[in-house]
Design an enzyme around this catalytic site. Sequence first.
Site, short mmCIF file in Angstrom:
data_model
loop_
_atom_site.label_atom_id
_atom_site.label_comp_id
_atom_site.label_asym_id
_atom_site.label_seq_id
_atom_site.Cartn_x
_atom_site.Cartn_y
_atom_site.Cartn_z
N HIS A 194 -23.95 77.65 28.99
CA HIS A 194 -24.19 76.80 27.92
C HIS A 194 -24.18 77.84 26.56
O HIS A 194 -24.78 78.99 26.62
CB HIS A 194 -25.41 76.13 28.11
CG HIS A 194 -25.56 74.80 27.03
ND1 HIS A 194 -26.02 75.30 25.80
CD2 HIS A 194 -25.51 73.55 26.99
CE1 HIS A 194 -26.06 74.11 25.03
NE2 HIS A 194 -25.89 72.98 25.78
N ASP B 203 -31.59 79.51 33.86
CA ASP B 203 -31.49 78.46 33.24
C ASP B 203 -31.41 77.09 33.82
O ASP B 203 -30.47 76.75 34.31
CB ASP B 203 -30.12 78.39 32.24
CG ASP B 203 -29.67 77.25 31.39
OD1 ASP B 203 -30.54 76.00 31.64
OD2 ASP B 203 -28.82 77.18 30.85
N GLN C 140 -30.56 71.72 33.72
CA GLN C 140 -29.64 70.59 34.48
C GLN C 140 -30.36 70.70 35.85
O GLN C 140 -30.42 69.34 36.39
CB GLN C 140 -28.33 70.90 34.83
CG GLN C 140 -27.60 70.81 33.39
CD GLN C 140 -27.83 69.58 32.59
OE1 GLN C 140 -27.57 68.44 33.36
NE2 GLN C 140 -27.56 69.50 31.36
N LYS D 195 -34.87 66.55 29.93
CA LYS D 195 -33.82 66.23 30.72
C LYS D 195 -34.32 65.81 32.25
O LYS D 195 -33.60 65.72 33.06
CB LYS D 195 -33.07 67.29 30.86
CG LYS D 195 -32.12 67.84 29.68
CD LYS D 195 -31.14 68.78 30.23
CE LYS D 195 -30.31 69.43 28.92
NZ LYS D 195 -29.51 68.76 28.02
N CYS E 217 -20.88 72.28 24.62
CA CYS E 217 -21.70 73.32 24.19
C CYS E 217 -21.18 74.60 25.44
O CYS E 217 -21.93 75.31 25.60
CB CYS E 217 -23.16 73.44 24.19
SG CYS E 217 -23.79 72.18 22.79
#
Lengths: 409, 144
Positions: A126, A203, A206, A229, A367
């Site tokens: 991203h 990261d 998600q 999220k 993104c």
Amino acid sequence: MTATDFDVESIRKDFPILSQKVYGKPLIYFDNAATSQKPQAVIDSLVKYYSEYNANIHRGVHYLSQKASIAYDDVRTKVQRFVNAETDKEIVFVRGTTEGINLVASSYGRKNIAAGDEVLISAMEHHSNIVPWQLLCEEKGAILKIIPMNDKGEIIFEEFEKLLNARTKFISIVYISNSLGTINPVKKIIAKAHEYGIPVLVDAAQAVAHLQVDVQDLDCDFMAFSSHKMLGPTGTGVLYGKMKLLEDMPPYQGGGDMIRSVSFEKTTYNDVPFKFEAGTPNVADVIAFGAAIDYLSNLNHATIESYEKELLNYVTEQLSEIKELKIIGTAKDKAGVVSFILEGINAMDAGMYLDTLGIAVRTGQHCTEPAMDFFKIPGTIRASFLFYNTKDEIDALVEGVKKAIKLLK
Amino acid sequence: MNQAIKDIEQEIIDDFKLFDEWAEKYEYVIELGRKLPIMDDTLKTDSNKIKGCQSSVWMTTKFTDGRIYFEADSDSTFVKGLIALLMKVMNGQKPEDIVAAPLDFINQTGLTTHIAQTRSNGLMAMIKQMKLYALGYQMKAETH
């Protein structure tokens, strides 16, 4: 309990937004990778905080401040347990994943990365896990190297191994790709990196809503994720860091709460994690984030994972039958996301058509412009799922896509 | 504002009043997009390109007898529909009239609530480019 026993209808009742109609049609929300919807418990928590104990924290001697401080600090412990950190001191509250990554790039990066050093990221990152490292590399004269992926959207592990050398000083990698759905083998990547003594940031923006995340099992050095999220409010999130690394890092921003003592000659800093939390924090949203963690923790994770897998397999099968449709991102391990293009049809046009049917999807580059460039496409239509979605909704999506093709082709 | 521009804008606004639902408006714009004359590929150059986040637009102009004629295309049929609406209003107008026109009629079609992305990335950029062309022709005319 198996996935088929999973009572999705009763879960859906916990999310008031899901029962609304848009344009007179039942809302079908497939934009969960952008942000998840919130259960009533999270909404109630926000209202309760502002109606009953809103106060600034960590400084007040009065009743409200104490109550708010305790509630805020409790969430740190909830997050610690949720990701299985060793201590709650390793949990830093930030605005979200983006700020978490920027914090590490600015603080750890500026201190430890020098001219000629190399930072590794993957081809499917991203923008928020690209640009902070570009800024750092530009400033330091360091080099950003990209771990390549194959046509399925999987990292090529052998190529990753080849990139590792004595100049590699940091690796920052996405756990689950937001545009392709790929689950990366982060544990294996971390183990390999550690053979070279290289720290790794994951990261997990998600991942947190879909997988049971265990920072000690992964042995990651840093992990960043966002509350919004994973059923919580926007505007807050977490940076996890190993204690030793966090202690060695200089502060990210200066202000109140992050100091021990201030004088014009010399200021000393507060302990980790407060050293990284300058100013009045986002008290309300952090407290409501705690309610989101409670909600998630009360669900049976294995059931959720297998139900979501069932949804993903189902949508993949159904969409694969449409001959004008091509799925982008066909990794063996995937979660939560199906990204696709329609032959000769602009993704935005199709997304807007689905909107007229009350179906919310995302279109464009998500993104991840370099990943789209890799597949030589301007963007995709992305449907992203959570455990409150149903097979009936997927049927509606598939019908909608077929109609979009008919109309737009 | 120039009466001709105002009248055409009103005509478009009235057309959209016939539709109650977003779905109908969407299909109408798609229909307009389909009917937009095809632009020659040789004109789809980088210098004619207005790059948006989700769609690309190519635009060029002709200036004949003091009036501007736009030609434009997009990889999005919906954006082509918006182009058709803009061209209906602006083609054959004088540069000074285009420069002076507010061109906010799309707000009154009820489309804008649905096209946040297009508006911020495509529509506004197109209108700005059209005005810039008009301003260019106007200044050229004044210096002659």
